[in-house]
Design an enzyme around this catalytic site. Structure first.
Site, PDB file in Angstrom:
ATOM      1  CB  CYS A 187      -5.042  -1.420  -2.062  1.00  0.00           C
ATOM      2  SG  CYS A 187      -6.419  -0.663  -1.199  1.00  0.00           S
ATOM      3  CG  ASN A 224      -0.366  -0.180   2.532  1.00  0.00           C
ATOM      4  OD1 ASN A 224       0.671  -0.805   2.686  1.00  0.00           O
ATOM      5  ND2 ASN A 224      -1.020   0.375   3.542  1.00  0.00           N
ATOM      6  CD  GLU A 271      -1.574   4.779   4.464  1.00  0.00           C
ATOM      7  OE1 GLU A 271      -1.158   5.665   5.231  1.00  0.00           O
ATOM      8  OE2 GLU A 271      -2.275   3.818   4.832  1.00  0.00           O
ATOM      9  CB  CYS A 293      -8.295  -4.715  -4.120  1.00  0.00           C
ATOM     10  SG  CYS A 293      -7.163  -3.358  -3.761  1.00  0.00           S
ATOM     11  CD  GLU A 317      -5.107  -5.972  -1.496  1.00  0.00           C
ATOM     12  OE1 GLU A 317      -4.547  -4.861  -1.390  1.00  0.00           O
ATOM     13  OE2 GLU A 317      -5.983  -6.363  -0.703  1.00  0.00           O
TER      14      GLU A 317
HETATM   15  N1  THU Z   1      -5.315  -1.402   2.134  1.00  0.00           N
HETATM   16  C1  THU Z   1      -4.709  -2.253   1.254  1.00  0.00           C
HETATM   17  O1  THU Z   1      -3.525  -2.102   0.927  1.00  0.00           O
HETATM   18  N2  THU Z   1      -5.449  -3.255   0.726  1.00  0.00           N
HETATM   19  C2  THU Z   1      -6.758  -3.465   1.004  1.00  0.00           C
HETATM   20  O2  THU Z   1      -7.384  -4.302   0.369  1.00  0.00           O
HETATM   21  C3  THU Z   1      -7.418  -2.698   2.056  1.00  0.00           C
HETATM   22  C4  THU Z   1      -6.684  -1.518   2.561  1.00  0.00           C
HETATM   23  C5  THU Z   1      -4.531  -0.289   2.692  1.00  0.00           C
HETATM   24  C6  THU Z   1      -4.969   1.065   2.233  1.00  0.00           C
HETATM   25  C7  THU Z   1      -4.479   1.953   3.349  1.00  0.00           C
HETATM   26  O3  THU Z   1      -3.144   2.312   3.078  1.00  0.00           O
HETATM   27  C8  THU Z   1      -4.496   1.058   4.577  1.00  0.00           C
HETATM   28  O4  THU Z   1      -4.630  -0.264   4.104  1.00  0.00           O
HETATM   29  C9  THU Z   1      -5.630   1.357   5.538  1.00  0.00           C
HETATM   30  O5  THU Z   1      -6.847   1.378   4.882  1.00  0.00           O
END
Ligand code: THU
Length: 141
Positions: free
Chosen positions: A58, A47, A49, A99, A60
């Protein structure tokens, strides 16, 4: 879903390794993913941000976009691990709805989604189970 020929433990290991590169200064929740192609290559994702929260990507989708941008179009499985940054995962990190939709675009019914806490504690799903009655390309052709 059956494990079959999917190298589940290797994928989880790869996702855990990738997770160390997560960029999550806002949520403090680090996610790693490892995506296996039909040809046997593994693309890792984390992920990423952003201060403008909606620009976050995300783990995935990072893995899928890396692979698709390298010309990959056929996939077998993805392993996902997530939890508080700097700590071992304590829960399964299920993929978000966006995702799941991206996975559906590039996979077929037997695509395997692995959610894991560790290499020995995991669950396997077919994407169909996580996204039943999904909207796909066939709907608009
Ligand atoms: N996140 C993912 O990387 N994959 C997901 O399927 C759900 C959420 C990340 C996004 C964000 O950086 C953190 O988790 C909190 O939501």
């Amino acid at each position: 879903m059956q494990e079959g020929k999917i190298p589940v433990k290797e994928l989880i290991h790869s996702a855990l390794d990738a997770r160390k590169m997560s960029y999550a200064p806002y949520s403090g929740y680090a996610v790693g993913a490892a995506l296996l192609t039909d040809g046997g290559k593994v693309y890792q994702g984390v992920n990423i941000e952003n201060a403008s929260y909606g620009a976050t990507n995300c783990a995935e989708r990072t893995a899928f976009f890396k692979a698709v941008s390298e010309g990959e179009r056929s996939f077998k499985a993805i392993a996902i691990v997530g939890g508080l940054s700097g700590e071992e995962p304590v829960d399964y990190a299920y993929p978000c709805g966006v995702c799941r939709q991206v996975m559906q675009e590039f996979t077929d019914n037997d695509f395997c989604v692995i959610v894991a806490k560790s290499v020995s504690d995991y669950q396997l799903y077919k994407l169909d189970e996580l996204l039943p009655y999904g909207f796909g390309g066939k709907s608009i052709r």
